[in-house]
Design a protein around this motif. Structure first.
Motif, PDB file in Angstrom:
ATOM      1  N   PRO A 244       0.830  -1.219   0.000  1.00 28.62           N
ATOM      2  CA  PRO A 244       0.000   0.000   0.000  1.00 28.62           C
ATOM      3  C   PRO A 244       0.858   1.260   0.000  1.00 28.62           C
ATOM      4  CG  PRO A 244      -0.016  -1.064   2.158  1.00 28.62           C
ATOM      5  CD  PRO A 244       0.687  -2.003   1.231  1.00 28.62           C
ATOM      6  N   ASP A 245       0.308   2.280  -0.607  1.00 32.34           N
ATOM      7  CA  ASP A 245       1.044   3.540  -0.725  1.00 32.34           C
ATOM      8  C   ASP A 245       0.893   4.339   0.567  1.00 32.34           C
ATOM      9  OD1 ASP A 245       2.458   5.655  -1.624  1.00 32.34           O
ATOM     10  OD2 ASP A 245       0.891   6.421  -2.971  1.00 32.34           O
ATOM     11  N   ASP A 246       1.821   4.166   1.493  1.00 31.74           N
ATOM     12  CA  ASP A 246       1.791   4.917   2.745  1.00 31.74           C
ATOM     13  C   ASP A 246       3.211   5.359   3.080  1.00 31.74           C
ATOM     14  OD1 ASP A 246       3.125   2.713   3.964  1.00 31.74           O
ATOM     15  OD2 ASP A 246       1.196   1.760   4.366  1.00 31.74           O
ATOM     16  N   ALA A 247       3.336   6.046   4.211  1.00 37.60           N
ATOM     17  CA  ALA A 247       4.615   6.674   4.557  1.00 37.60           C
ATOM     18  C   ALA A 247       5.551   5.747   5.315  1.00 37.60           C
ATOM     19  CB  ALA A 247       4.343   7.929   5.401  1.00 37.60           C
ATOM     20  N   ARG A 248       5.149   4.516   5.590  1.00 36.43           N
ATOM     21  CA  ARG A 248       6.010   3.626   6.359  1.00 36.43           C
ATOM     22  C   ARG A 248       7.267   3.274   5.566  1.00 36.43           C
ATOM     23  NH1 ARG A 248       2.574  -1.475   7.845  1.00 36.43           N
ATOM     24  NH2 ARG A 248       1.927  -1.127   5.671  1.00 36.43           N
ATOM     25  N   PRO A 249       8.419   3.330   6.211  1.00 31.79           N
ATOM     26  CA  PRO A 249       9.637   2.885   5.524  1.00 31.79           C
ATOM     27  C   PRO A 249       9.590   1.378   5.273  1.00 31.79           C
ATOM     28  CG  PRO A 249      10.109   3.384   7.820  1.00 31.79           C
ATOM     29  CD  PRO A 249       8.700   3.840   7.565  1.00 31.79           C
TER      30      PRO A 249
END
Length: 843
Positions: A45-50
């Protein structure tokens, strides 16, 4: 843990070292990556988690392959992803195991410092998380035929190899590199419930190691390096130890001698699968299939791939040819699944051949399990395989079908598999039905001989060498369809909701076991038939064998083929049935090319015909797909001797005959569903102009008997007509001889002889028409439905309603066929029965 953790560091651009770029440039021409899944973005998913990539084993080559796979998939490279990490790292990669260093401090072989630091950060920063993406890398899992024999020595396996061997593997097999991305794992979710950070990291590493083991087993097969250990486990198991004591006591021998006997059984049975032999066989079979087949096509394989991880898979294909044993395992291996352990008859354990088959994954079983000592050892061996997660393959029909029909299931191996599952029900078991459809078979000549009464030729080196000549021919295309899987746990829940009670006693044989085995066997065969493929030869056989002389005018044959294709497309048997894409004219041309049919030129229009010998062989291919036309053929049968029939009469007679047709052809519908299918088929025929309905749709009529429409219906009716004639033979003989006259065995003999006689009188040359097993199954179904029953003397009894059922056959069968059946007097029948029984006794 220190409570004051630093906030995420400002990103510093991670540069790929120049020397690594150089190595990557050198390696890239040697690598061709096959990525699973193709759309990796759907997993992330396109999220900010590295993101941190997790690989199974550390190696420079694996890092370079990972970087290339990420670039091809449009994912951030391990070096670019390192910019987003909250800790300072050159690359965002974690390896679960590492090779020892030549110099410097040795790393811990299983604990990752990077994972520990990331876990500390996530625990200290509640609003932050890190996603871990497991990536499995396999180099040279299944070398291409062009790769050379030497390449199989350096393909992927379970052994951690050194740098030099890895370099050779890349050079030889790098163009067959498989990279499999898995769904990401949330670091926070895994460690959240652990009181100590290191315990959370250890839990995470156990989860990841289990994942990589499961994927490695699914891709290259289980670790098979401990055959002797497996045999020791079989012999030392409690059931076998008890059998050893019982055998020593029964035969009056020393216990050690009985134990050696058990071990000899285990060595006789056990496979000794070798990845090297499997790869070598794959290499060789690629050339063989290319030589003898015009193509091998698979359907619905993607559905199978989804269920393999986490399941014990038992492949249960239909058995039509000797090539089944090699073809299906080959296809599984070439498409990314391990070769299963394959049950083979001990008659195949020939010198030189037996050890080779054993190394390819075959385990051998005797034809008879009458020896309880041997049976116990074999059952324990099956249990050990299932406990180790090794996939299995066996044929539940017992042997190859000589008629092309699906045979009755044999419950022996199914029962052993089910009992093994009850002992260790932690790993779910799924049975995968497989339909294998041919356009020509190597055993055609021998099948004709066996059906005409010749004994089956025993397996030997001589028979094998004689069979090599068949490899010069071409056998058309092969289609392998994977049917709907049968999951064991839900099936047991339906049969016996309290089945889990049986798992408390591993040696128990619960009362419901036989019913479960019977239901399982029937469901598997139903699902095999629901995955059939109608190829050009099947359709030609259905059409041409429906005529007395096995010949049709070209225009009639084109129309008939068009009808069959429209029927299978408009009223699909199931969503997994497949149909040839060839048009009717192309089907005829293909049949001529395969030399199944012959064209006779004529000024008024060419005629397509089948020679007598070819006609017998084609009946095999017609029988492959008889079930696909069962409903339409039944409706057509109703109009063989009738111009007009009430829709309700067609439905009533259909429901009456359906249980017997269902049992013979393994049809999937209930009686109500069959009635609904009859309605849809009637509507289809009306739409095609083959039938007509009155204003309110209650009366159905066909055209004049000499019309083209009537001809097409007659040809379609012939598909099911022999079965209906067999049923009438059984019913008529019962009624004519009267109750309390015949045993089930005597009735079976009478049916067999009557059908034989009819086939001589009326040119019914289908080999299965007088097949004893079909009459035996019909009589058994009569008894199951309490239409007939045995009295105290074993004679069959019935009530007068059976006479009414026999009279209903007049609606379907012609007067000529009915007269031929009824012509035998009871006295003549009894005499024939006595002679038949005497001959069987002498034999």
């Amino acid at each position: 843990m220190n409570d004051s953790q630093p906030a995420p560091r400002p990103p510093e651009a991670a540069q790929v070292p120049a020397w690594l770029k150089a190595f990557g440039a050198l390696l890239r021409p040697w690598i061709r990556i096959h990525r699973t899944p193709e759309d990796v973005h759907a997993l992330l998913p396109d999220d900010a988690r590295p993101t941190v990539y997790v690989i199974e084993r550390y190696g420079l080559s694996d890092t370079l392959i990972l970087e290339q796979a990420c670039a091809e998939a449009g994912l951030p490279s391990p070096y670019a992803a390192a910019d987003e990490l909250p800790i300072k790292r050159r690359r965002a990669v974690v390896a679960l195991s590492r090779r020892p260093r030549v110099f410097g401090r040795q790393p811990h072989p299983t604990r990752s410092e990077t994972l520990s630091l990331l876990a500390d950060f996530v625990r200290a920063q509640p609003g932050h998380d890190v996603r871990l993406v497991p990536v499995s890398i396999f180099v040279g899992r299944a070398p291409d035929r062009e790769s050379g024999w030497f390449s199989v020595l350096f393909s992927e396996n379970w052994v951690v190899v050194g740098r030099f061997r890895r370099l050779l593997a890349l050079a030889l097999n790098g163009r067959d590199t498989h990279v499999q991305f898995a769904a990401p794992v949330s670091l926070r979710d895994v460690i959240a419930d652990q009181p100590e950070p290191e315990r959370g990291v250890r839990k995470l590493q156990r989860i990841l190691r289990a994942h990589f083991r499961r994927i490695r087993a699914a891709v290259i097969g289980p670790d098979l390096s401990h055959r002797r250990t497996l045999i020791d486990g079989v012999v030392n198991a409690a059931p076998v130890q008890q059998a050893i004591d019982a055998n020593a006591s029964k035969e009056g021998i020393d216990r050690d001698k009985a134990a050696r006997k058990a071990r000899a059984f285990a060595w006789e049975i056990a496979a000794d699968q070798s990845h090297l032999v499997v790869r070598s066989a794959s290499f060789m079979l690629t050339g063989l299939w290319e030589k003898i087949y015009r193509g091998v096509h698979m359907n619905h394989f993607a559905e199978l791939r989804k269920i393999v991880p986490g399941h014990e898979v038992v492949f249960v294909p239909c058995h039509r040819s000797t090539t089944d044993d090699a073809l299906l395992p080959y296809l599984l291996y070439r498409n990314g699944l391990p070769v299963p352990h394959i049950a083979a008859g001990v008659n195949l354990n020939l010198p030189l051949i037996g050890p080779l088959l054993r190394r390819g994954g075959a385990f051998f079983l005797r034809r008879s399990f009458s020896d309880p000592f041997y049976s116990t050892v074999f059952r324990e061996y099956m249990s050990q395989l299932i406990a180790r997660g090794i996939s299995l393959m066996y044929f539940i029909e017992g042997g190859r079908s000589r008629t092309g029909r699906t045979l009755e299931p044999r419950g022996g191996l199914l029962s052993m598999t089910l009992r093994s599952f009850l002992r260790q029900p932690d790993r779910p078991v799924v049975f995968q039905p497989v339909y294998i459809g041919y356009e020509k078979i190597m055993e055609g000549e021998s099948y004709i001989g066996e059906l005409s009464g010749k004994p089956k030729e025993k397996e030997s080196w001589g028979a094998l060498l004689r069979g090599l000549g068949a490899l010069r021919d071409n056998y058309g295309a092969v289609t392998v369809n994977f049917g709907e899987p049968v999951f064991l746990t839900p099936l047991l829940d339906r049969i016996e909701p309290d089945w889990r009670v049986a798992t408390t006693n591993p040696d128990a044989k619960p009362a419901w076991l036989k019913a479960a085995v019977d239901t399982l066997g029937e469901r598997i065969l139903v699902n095999i038939n629901r995955a059939a493929h109608a190829n050009p030869i099947n359709l030609l056989a259905v059409a041409l064998l429906a005529t007395p002389k096995h010949a049709m005018a070209e225009a009639d044959l084109l129309a008939q083929l068009e009808l069959y294709k429209a029927l299978l497309s408009s009223l699909p048997y199931s969503e997994r049935v497949t149909l040839t894409s060839l048009e009717p004219a192309e089907i005829i041309a293909y049949g001529e090319k395969m030399q199944w049919i012959r064209r006779i030129a004529h000024p008024l229009g060419d005629v397509l015909t089948v020679d007598a010998k070819q006609g017998v062989l084609l009946s095999y291919f017609r029988n492959n797909v008889t079930h696909l036309f069962a409903t339409a053929s039944w409706v057509a049968c109703c109009f063989l001797n009738n111009r007009r029939l009430a829709r309700t009469s067609i439905l009533r007679l259909g429901r009456l005959i359906y249980p017997f047709v269902q049992a013979e052809l393994f049809l999937p519908w209930s009686e109500e569903e069959f009635g609904e299918r009859i309605q849809k088929t009637l509507d289809f025929f009306i739409a095609q102009g083959l039938l007509e309905a009155d204003a309110d749709g209650r009366i159905i009529a066909r055209g004049p008997g000499q019309s083209d429409r009537a001809f097409r219906l007659r040809a379609l009716a012939h598909t099911l007509l022999p079965a209906i004639e067999r049923y009438y033979i059984g019913l008529a003989l019962l009624v004519k001889n009267g109750p309390h006259t015949l045993t089930a065995g005597e009735l079976e003999n009478l049916c067999h002889l009557s059908a034989q006689r009819l086939s001589l009188l009326h040119e019914l040359n289908a080999p299965e028409f007088f097949d004893r097993s079909l009459f035996r199954g019909f009589i058994q179904k009569l008894r199951e439905r309490r239409v007939v029953w045995a009295d105290e003397n074993g004679k069959l009894d019935f009530d007068l309603t059976l006479e009414e059922v026999a009279k209903d056959a007049r609606v379907i069968l012609s007067r000529e066929i009915r007269h031929g059946i009824l012509k035998l007097t009871p006295e003549k029948q009894a005499e024939l029965t006595r002679n038949e029984v005497a001959a069987s006794t002498e034999a």
